[in-house]
Design a protein around this motif. Structure first.
Motif, PDB file in Angstrom:
ATOM      1  N   THR A 279      -0.945   5.978 -20.639  1.00 20.69           N
ATOM      2  CA  THR A 279      -0.765   4.861 -20.911  1.00 20.69           C
ATOM      3  C   THR A 279      -2.509   4.207 -20.994  1.00 20.69           C
ATOM      4  O   THR A 279      -2.593   2.377 -21.176  1.00 20.69           O
ATOM      5  CB  THR A 279      -1.024   4.543 -19.300  1.00 20.69           C
ATOM      6  N   GLY A 280      -3.232   5.022 -20.728  1.00 17.72           N
ATOM      7  CA  GLY A 280      -5.109   4.228 -21.386  1.00 17.72           C
ATOM      8  C   GLY A 280      -5.228   4.200 -19.202  1.00 17.72           C
ATOM      9  O   GLY A 280      -6.934   3.614 -19.899  1.00 17.72           O
ATOM     10  N   TRP A 281      -4.588   4.093 -18.668  1.00 18.30           N
ATOM     11  CA  TRP A 281      -5.372   3.313 -17.159  1.00 18.30           C
ATOM     12  C   TRP A 281      -5.439   4.892 -16.584  1.00 18.30           C
ATOM     13  O   TRP A 281      -4.630   5.799 -16.931  1.00 18.30           O
ATOM     14  CB  TRP A 281      -4.006   2.493 -16.696  1.00 18.30           C
ATOM     15  N   LEU A 282      -6.473   4.739 -15.825  1.00 17.32           N
ATOM     16  CA  LEU A 282      -6.742   5.873 -14.897  1.00 17.32           C
ATOM     17  C   LEU A 282      -6.669   5.970 -13.820  1.00 17.32           C
ATOM     18  O   LEU A 282      -7.842   4.408 -13.628  1.00 17.32           O
ATOM     19  CB  LEU A 282      -8.101   6.239 -15.975  1.00 17.32           C
ATOM     20  N   GLU A 283      -6.654   6.095 -13.548  1.00 15.57           N
ATOM     21  CA  GLU A 283      -6.203   6.403 -11.739  1.00 15.57           C
ATOM     22  C   GLU A 283      -8.068   6.589 -11.311  1.00 15.57           C
ATOM     23  O   GLU A 283      -8.390   7.963 -11.558  1.00 15.57           O
ATOM     24  CB  GLU A 283      -5.155   6.966 -10.663  1.00 15.57           C
ATOM     25  N   ILE A 284      -8.512   5.486  -9.953  1.00 18.47           N
ATOM     26  CA  ILE A 284      -9.684   6.585  -9.521  1.00 18.47           C
ATOM     27  C   ILE A 284      -9.837   6.376  -8.278  1.00 18.47           C
ATOM     28  O   ILE A 284     -11.057   7.036  -8.024  1.00 18.47           O
ATOM     29  CB  ILE A 284     -10.722   4.913 -10.394  1.00 18.47           C
ATOM     30  N   LEU A 285      -9.208   5.380  -7.811  1.00  9.86           N
ATOM     31  CA  LEU A 285      -9.340   5.257  -6.089  1.00  9.86           C
ATOM     32  C   LEU A 285      -7.778   5.187  -5.000  1.00  9.86           C
ATOM     33  O   LEU A 285      -7.154   4.306  -5.997  1.00  9.86           O
ATOM     34  CB  LEU A 285     -10.170   4.491  -5.760  1.00  9.86           C
ATOM     35  N   GLY A 286      -8.237   5.319  -4.058  1.00  9.16           N
ATOM     36  CA  GLY A 286      -6.831   4.914  -2.957  1.00  9.16           C
ATOM     37  C   GLY A 286      -7.868   3.818  -2.589  1.00  9.16           C
ATOM     38  O   GLY A 286      -8.503   3.947  -2.072  1.00  9.16           O
ATOM     39  N   CYS A 287      -6.571   2.769  -1.912  1.00  7.54           N
ATOM     40  CA  CYS A 287      -7.424   1.717  -1.414  1.00  7.54           C
ATOM     41  C   CYS A 287      -6.592   0.839  -0.450  1.00  7.54           C
ATOM     42  O   CYS A 287      -5.460   1.432  -0.609  1.00  7.54           O
ATOM     43  CB  CYS A 287      -7.861   0.586  -2.072  1.00  7.54           C
ATOM     44  N   GLY A 288      -6.650   0.375   0.598  1.00  6.97           N
ATOM     45  CA  GLY A 288      -6.085  -0.782   1.244  1.00  6.97           C
ATOM     46  C   GLY A 288      -6.357  -1.302   2.371  1.00  6.97           C
ATOM     47  O   GLY A 288      -7.645  -0.879   2.457  1.00  6.97           O
ATOM     48  N   MET A 289      -5.325  -1.950   3.539  1.00 11.72           N
ATOM     49  CA  MET A 289      -6.204  -2.829   4.616  1.00 11.72           C
ATOM     50  C   MET A 289      -6.141  -1.701   5.927  1.00 11.72           C
ATOM     51  O   MET A 289      -5.341  -0.890   5.688  1.00 11.72           O
ATOM     52  CB  MET A 289      -5.458  -3.924   4.779  1.00 11.72           C
ATOM     53  N   VAL A 290      -7.271  -1.534   6.246  1.00  8.24           N
ATOM     54  CA  VAL A 290      -7.637  -0.932   7.222  1.00  8.24           C
ATOM     55  C   VAL A 290      -6.173  -0.960   8.156  1.00  8.24           C
ATOM     56  O   VAL A 290      -5.477  -2.149   9.038  1.00  8.24           O
ATOM     57  CB  VAL A 290      -8.786  -0.756   8.276  1.00  8.24           C
ATOM     58  N   ASP A 291      -5.307   0.125   8.307  1.00  7.52           N
ATOM     59  CA  ASP A 291      -3.980  -0.635   9.603  1.00  7.52           C
ATOM     60  C   ASP A 291      -4.301  -0.313  10.936  1.00  7.52           C
ATOM     61  O   ASP A 291      -5.202  -0.417  11.630  1.00  7.52           O
ATOM     62  CB  ASP A 291      -3.418   1.287   9.387  1.00  7.52           C
ATOM     63  N   PRO A 292      -3.647  -1.675  11.887  1.00  9.28           N
ATOM     64  CA  PRO A 292      -4.350  -1.849  13.089  1.00  9.28           C
ATOM     65  C   PRO A 292      -3.732  -0.818  13.448  1.00  9.28           C
ATOM     66  O   PRO A 292      -5.004  -0.908  14.541  1.00  9.28           O
ATOM     67  CB  PRO A 292      -3.168  -3.212  12.947  1.00  9.28           C
ATOM     68  N   ASN A 293      -3.602   0.283  13.656  1.00  8.82           N
ATOM     69  CA  ASN A 293      -3.390   1.340  14.026  1.00  8.82           C
ATOM     70  C   ASN A 293      -4.337   2.204  14.231  1.00  8.82           C
ATOM     71  O   ASN A 293      -4.703   2.333  15.581  1.00  8.82           O
ATOM     72  CB  ASN A 293      -2.446   2.387  14.010  1.00  8.82           C
TER      73      ASN A 293
END
Ligand code: DAH
Length: 345
Positions: A279-293
């Protein structure tokens, strides 16, 4: 009589002029002989009274000249002999000899990559938070919105301590998020580099220990766009100014929404096809908005604050950057491998 005395002066002059002074020893002999307290010129001065009055002046001048000549010779002898000695020393220096190798140490490729990540985030105000590797279940899982029986716990095969099942080797640096949030008030802007452990079979591609860098940013009005911009900045500092990124929706218990970030690696050669699965794309990291919990679990008011978090693996980035084909090399500390990084910084 007068001629005899003048003859002695002449002889001595010859002696002074022809005396071989070519070493520290002969130089010292010369000094004692002609300029020392019992030197050979002195007795000639005593002859003065035997010299006729009209010749006294001439005799005196001749004696002074003896003395001056001796002094001048000694002075130049000092120079020649010192030069000679210097020459001797220089003979031992071979200007063409290869320099003796300096056994300077080298940084480990993991540290090299980790330091690079730290420096990139340092520039935008993230400070480093370091925490324990032996964690408790709460910080590693529960606080991170992964209660017991949560299926996500199976994603990470955990090493528990034999004599204390309450304790475990942290499976991700996300545990540092919980540690920091419970003891610091927002705004929070940290990255947490460190070692993590998972009970995985060791192979060329995976290991039971590896490294991550976690990021956490909490303040009022932090948005997904802030996260995207921060991660784009990171990717471009890390992989070059033209680097493209994409965020794919994903799932992590501690973020909502969650994403995985890929960088465009390209398909320049066979290896690139393999690494990026064509694909040419390489996964580098996981991320997101901190869950309110997660915020609430750690005592932060989720109505007041929002934040984003991310976590990246270091080994894969090091392997790509330094073309290392087997992850095990990173943990064996074979000096033949490590020495190759002496010039890296
Ligand atoms: N802890 C995750 C892992 O080890 C990585 C991760 C994903 C960290 C998303 C985060 C995040 O902070 O927001 O796979």
């Amino acid at each position: 009589m007068a001629n005899e005395i003048f003859g002695k002066v002449e002889e001595m002059m010859k002696e002074i002029q022809s005396y071989v002074v070519d070493s520290p020893e002969t130089m010292e002999e010369f000094r004692i002989r002609f300029l020392g307290t019992k030197n050979k010129i002195k007795p000639l001065f005593a002859e003065m009274r035997n010299v006729a009055n009209e010749q006294k002046k001439e005799f005196g001048q001749a004696l002074n000249q003896l003395k001056q000549t001796a002094e001048a010779r000694l002075e130049s002898a000092i120079e020649t002999v010192t030069d000679l000695l210097d020459g001797e020393e220089n003979d031992n220096i071979d200007l063409y000899a290869p320099a003796a190798p300096k056994n300077s140490g080298s940084r480990h490729p993991i540290s090299l990559v980790m330091n690079k990540v730290i420096n990139i985030f340092d520039k935008i105000g993230f400070s480093v938070a370091e925490e324990r590797e032996i964690e408790d279940d709460w910080h590693n899982f529960t606080a991170m919105n992964t209660p017991e029986d949560h299926p996500a716990r199976d994603m990470q095969d955990t090493f528990y301590l034999l004599n204390n099942p309450e304790r475990l080797l942290r499976t991700h640096t996300s545990s540092v998020q919980a540690r920091v949030m419970t003891k610091t008030k927002p705004p929070i802007r940290i990255i947490a580099p460190g070692r993590v452990y998972r009970n995985e079979t060791i192979s060329a591609r995976s290991h039971c220990q590896f490294h991550q860098v976690e990021g956490l940013y909490i303040d009022k009005n932090v948005s997904f766009a802030d996260m995207k911009q921060t991660l784009l900045y990171f990717a471009r500092e890390m992989y070059g100014p033209d680097t493209k990124i994409r965020l794919r929706p994903s799932y992590f218990p501690f973020t909502e929404p969650s994403a995985e970030m890929d960088v465009y690696w390209g398909l320049k050669n066979e290896t690139d096809y393999r690494i990026t699965k064509g694909t040419g794309w390489l996964e580098i990291l996981g991320c997101g908005m901190v869950d309110p919990n997660v915020l609430e679990n750690c005592g932060i008011d989720s109505n007041e604050y929002t934040g984003f978090a991310f976590g990246m693996g270091i080994e894969r980035q090091a392997m790509l950057q330094y073309k290392i084909g087997d992850i095990r090399l990173l943990f064996e500390n074979d000096t033949r491998f490590l020495k190759q990084f002496t010039s890296a910084y």
